[in-house]
Enzyme design. Structure first.
Site, mmCIF file in Angstrom:
data_model
loop_
_atom_site.group_PDB
_atom_site.id
_atom_site.type_symbol
_atom_site.label_atom_id
_atom_site.label_comp_id
_atom_site.label_asym_id
_atom_site.label_seq_id
_atom_site.Cartn_x
_atom_site.Cartn_y
_atom_site.Cartn_z
ATOM 1 N N GLY A 55 40.133 7.734 8.203
ATOM 2 C CA GLY A 55 41.152 8.244 7.291
ATOM 3 C C GLY A 55 42.475 8.343 8.027
ATOM 4 O O GLY A 55 42.501 8.303 9.257
ATOM 5 N N CYS A 82 35.519 7.043 13.344
ATOM 6 C CA CYS A 82 36.954 7.242 13.544
ATOM 7 C C CYS A 82 37.370 8.667 13.111
ATOM 8 O O CYS A 82 36.970 9.626 13.749
ATOM 9 C CB CYS A 82 37.739 6.153 12.809
ATOM 10 S SG CYS A 82 39.429 6.053 13.398
ATOM 11 N N TYR A 83 38.111 8.801 12.018
ATOM 12 C CA TYR A 83 38.486 10.152 11.566
ATOM 13 C C TYR A 83 37.226 11.004 11.379
ATOM 14 O O TYR A 83 37.197 12.177 11.742
ATOM 15 C CB TYR A 83 39.262 10.078 10.245
ATOM 16 C CG TYR A 83 39.731 11.429 9.746
ATOM 17 C CD1 TYR A 83 40.904 11.985 10.221
ATOM 18 C CD2 TYR A 83 38.990 12.141 8.804
ATOM 19 C CE1 TYR A 83 41.333 13.233 9.779
ATOM 20 C CE2 TYR A 83 39.411 13.386 8.354
ATOM 21 C CZ TYR A 83 40.591 13.930 8.843
ATOM 22 O OH TYR A 83 41.018 15.159 8.401
ATOM 23 N N HIS A 169 35.410 1.199 14.802
ATOM 24 C CA HIS A 169 34.961 0.838 13.444
ATOM 25 C C HIS A 169 33.841 -0.216 13.506
ATOM 26 O O HIS A 169 34.132 -1.404 13.566
ATOM 27 C CB HIS A 169 36.138 0.268 12.643
ATOM 28 C CG HIS A 169 37.138 1.298 12.260
ATOM 29 N ND1 HIS A 169 36.987 2.127 11.173
ATOM 30 C CD2 HIS A 169 38.306 1.666 12.842
ATOM 31 C CE1 HIS A 169 38.011 2.943 11.085
ATOM 32 N NE2 HIS A 169 38.826 2.689 12.088
ATOM 33 N N GLU A 171 32.055 -1.184 11.159
ATOM 34 C CA GLU A 171 31.946 -1.896 9.878
ATOM 35 C C GLU A 171 32.784 -3.168 9.819
ATOM 36 O O GLU A 171 32.536 -4.032 8.985
ATOM 37 C CB GLU A 171 32.305 -0.964 8.707
ATOM 38 C CG GLU A 171 33.768 -0.546 8.608
ATOM 39 C CD GLU A 171 34.138 0.661 9.475
ATOM 40 O OE1 GLU A 171 33.423 0.940 10.452
ATOM 41 O OE2 GLU A 171 35.160 1.300 9.184
ATOM 42 N N ASP A 227 30.970 -12.097 -12.933
ATOM 43 C CA ASP A 227 30.299 -10.872 -13.377
ATOM 44 C C ASP A 227 29.692 -11.017 -14.773
ATOM 45 O O ASP A 227 28.536 -10.684 -14.990
ATOM 46 C CB ASP A 227 31.270 -9.681 -13.360
ATOM 47 C CG ASP A 227 31.899 -9.491 -11.996
ATOM 48 O OD1 ASP A 227 31.311 -9.995 -11.021
ATOM 49 O OD2 ASP A 227 32.959 -8.861 -11.913
ATOM 50 N N SER A 229 28.954 -13.725 -16.353
ATOM 51 C CA SER A 229 27.903 -14.752 -16.380
ATOM 52 C C SER A 229 26.586 -14.196 -15.837
ATOM 53 O O SER A 229 25.520 -14.433 -16.405
ATOM 54 C CB SER A 229 28.308 -15.962 -15.538
ATOM 55 O OG SER A 229 29.462 -16.548 -16.076
ATOM 56 N N LYS A 370 30.308 -7.237 -5.215
ATOM 57 C CA LYS A 370 30.428 -8.626 -5.666
ATOM 58 C C LYS A 370 29.390 -9.549 -5.009
ATOM 59 O O LYS A 370 28.775 -10.381 -5.667
ATOM 60 C CB LYS A 370 31.840 -9.122 -5.335
ATOM 61 C CG LYS A 370 32.222 -10.391 -6.047
ATOM 62 C CD LYS A 370 32.634 -10.069 -7.448
ATOM 63 C CE LYS A 370 33.240 -11.205 -8.188
ATOM 64 N NZ LYS A 370 33.812 -10.731 -9.462
#
Ligand code: XMP
Length: 514
Positions: A55, A82-83, A169, A171, A227, A229, A370
């Protein structure tokens, strides 16, 4: 059986969705909540683990986002990033202050391989750092398990309490072994079993849809995008002909797109459902005559869609359910999930259309990112060209034609775009570039072709690399590929005598032209 869940508590970091996606890539279901979420709600969810995101704040400043100590005392494993790492230390009695040396970028970190977080991670590993504050003293009961040249506490742990703090991080992909670290957390620390798999999701959703819908009728507006479809395919597998899909061809689709959608979902296709294609091209072109202002075009295209859909819905009569292709980022970005909410006007979460006679909304893809929607699509047997389709705006080519939209201009931009996409795929660049298309500028200029003077349009080519579509960089396409595209467009598309490549990033540009 209760669904295994890890939660991400969002402190406003830009990677909040990425953290959740990475956890799901480890086959563990993960949801994002604001740091303001009440502890009683968290207890009720009974998560296997909690991850605190980064953050923009300093945790020691008054009014900075925080959480009560109780969060760390429930016996549920917590990983602060992190934060989140700094906050964990701050709340539990450690010290966080402005770092003498601010770290930003790829930095070599030395890790203690005996830590459950760093099992099978190299002793020295490259990680992505981005911080102004640092942990100068760990909280009582914690030991340091990673450091860098400038950062004495790159990670700390209290294995007894199952508490872990990472300053960098894991991620982001720049942290080379980040996935391993997150996987270590969810498996070695939280002891998850990894039951979140797309084939199981498809099976359980089909069951859930059948139970919910019963003998009811379902209506879906199919756009041909990923989406809707995937949603059509999923609903069709669950309830067959109880589903009616209305596909409005507004004449602003990419070349052949309308026919492709019909091939898959229409008569003789692979899915059992009622498919209605409305060829509304002429109607749209008429409405758009003389309109040049971008927002007016968007409005007209949107309103006309409602009108066409309404007419079709009236023919079908009352339905029990209206299906919507809402996906998880829509939910989070509408402020219903995390903290770093960005509300996009073209997201339709919670907005119920009042022009269709229905009782309830169903949103079976609401929990999916997604990439997961795409996996579901492949599971259901949708063709790859549909599943890996790039994002395409609702108003379609209407906002890729600068100035007035005409049938002639649509033809030009469709043909140019088709050639561009074909050449990008041939050059093997289609998986690397996140969005690319041709647009038609409103500029006509003098050229010469053969021995004749021409006065034709200029086509603009756009290609961007982006993670979140909020910011983007213009993609570097080899000159030779651009030249082939230029030659082919000028030779094959009547009405074009110049081709431009757009170098603008976002900001200051946008991805689309209008
Ligand atoms: P911009 O142009 O705002 O685009 O940088 C960001 C992303 O959003 C898509 N986009 C739209 N999608 N309706 C949509 O459904 C719209 O009016 C619209 N405008 C932009 C764009 O294609 C890109 O992926």
């Amino acid at each position: 059986m209760e669904k295994e869940l890890v939660i991400v508590l969002d402190f406003g970091g830009q990677y909040n969705q990425l953290v959740a996606r990475r956890v799901r890539e480890c086959n563990v279901y993960c949801e994002i909540y604001s740091y303001k979420t009440d502890i009683s709600k968290i207890k009720k969810m009974n998560p296997k683990g909690i991850i605190l995101t980064g953050g923009p704040n300093s945790c020691y400043e008054e009014g900075a986002p925080t959480y009560s100590k109780e969060l760390f005392e429930m016996g549920i494993p917590v990983l602060g990033l992190c934060y989140g790492a700094q906050l964990m230390m701050h709340v539990l009695g450690g010290k966080v202050e402005t770092a003498p040396v601010r770290e930003y970028g790829k930095i070599e970190v030395s890790v203690n391989q005996k830590s459950p977080l760093f099992t099978d991670v190299s002793e020295k590993t490259i990680c992505w750092m981005s911080h102004n504050d640092y942990i100068s003293n760990v909280a009582p009961g914690f030991e340091i398990c990673a450091n860098t040249a400038d950062c004495p506490v790159a990670a700390a742990q209290n294995p007894e309490q199952k508490l872990y703090a990472i300053q960098f991080h894991p991620e982001v992909l720049h942290t080379v072994e980040g996935m391993k670290m997150l996987s270590n957390f969810v498996y070695n620390v939280c002891h998850c079993s990894g039951d979140w798999k797309m084939d199981a999701f498809v099976e359980s959703q089909i069951q859930a849809i059948r139970e919910k819908v019963g003998n009811g009728k379902v209506l879906l507006a199919l756009s041909g995008g990923v989406d809707s479809s995937v949603l059509a395919a999923l609903l069709s597998r669950a309830i067959g002909k109880q589903l009616t899909c209305v596909f409005v061809d507004h004449g602003l689709l990419r070349k052949n797109e309308g026919d492709e959608v019909e091939q898959v979902f229409g008569k003789g296709g692979t899915f059992d459902l009622n498919f209605v294609r409305v060829n509304a091209q002429e109607r749209y072109y008429k409405k758009l005559e003389g309109v040049t202002e971008p927002e007016s075009k968007r409005k007209i295209i949107g309103e006309e869609f409602i009108r066409v859909f309404e007419e079709e819905a009236k023919k079908i009569g009352a339905v029990d359910f209206l299906a919507q292709g809402t996906i998880y980022p829509d939910v989070v970005e509408s402020g219903l999930g995390g903290e770093s909410a960005v509300i996009k006007s073209h997201h339709n979460v919670g907005g119920l259309p009042d022009y269709v006679d229905f009782k309830e909304i169903i949103e079976p893809l609401r929990d999916l990112f997604k990439d997961e929607v795409r996996k579901v699509g492949l599971e259901l047997g949708l063709p790859e060209y549909l599943v890996f389709r790039q994002p395409f705006p609702g108003p379609g080519l209407g906002i890729r034609i600068i100035g007035e939209v005409t049938a002639e201009k649509v033809r030009i931009v469709q043909d140019a775009d088709f050639i561009y996409r074909e050449e990008i795929a041939k050059a093997g660049l289609d998986k690397e570039i996140n969005q690319y298309f041709a647009a038609l500028t409103n500029m006509r200029s003098v050229g010469v072709m053969g021995d004749e003077r021409t006065y034709d349009y200029a086509v603009a080519l756009r290609a961007v690399k982006t993670i979140d579509f909020m910011t983007a960089e213009s993609a570097e396409i080899p000159w030779s590929v651009l030249q082939t595209v230029m030659n082919r467009i000028i030779n094959e598309v009547k009405g074009v005598n110049r081709v431009f490549y757009d170098l603008t990033s976002k900001p200051p540009g946008t991805i689309e032209f209008e």
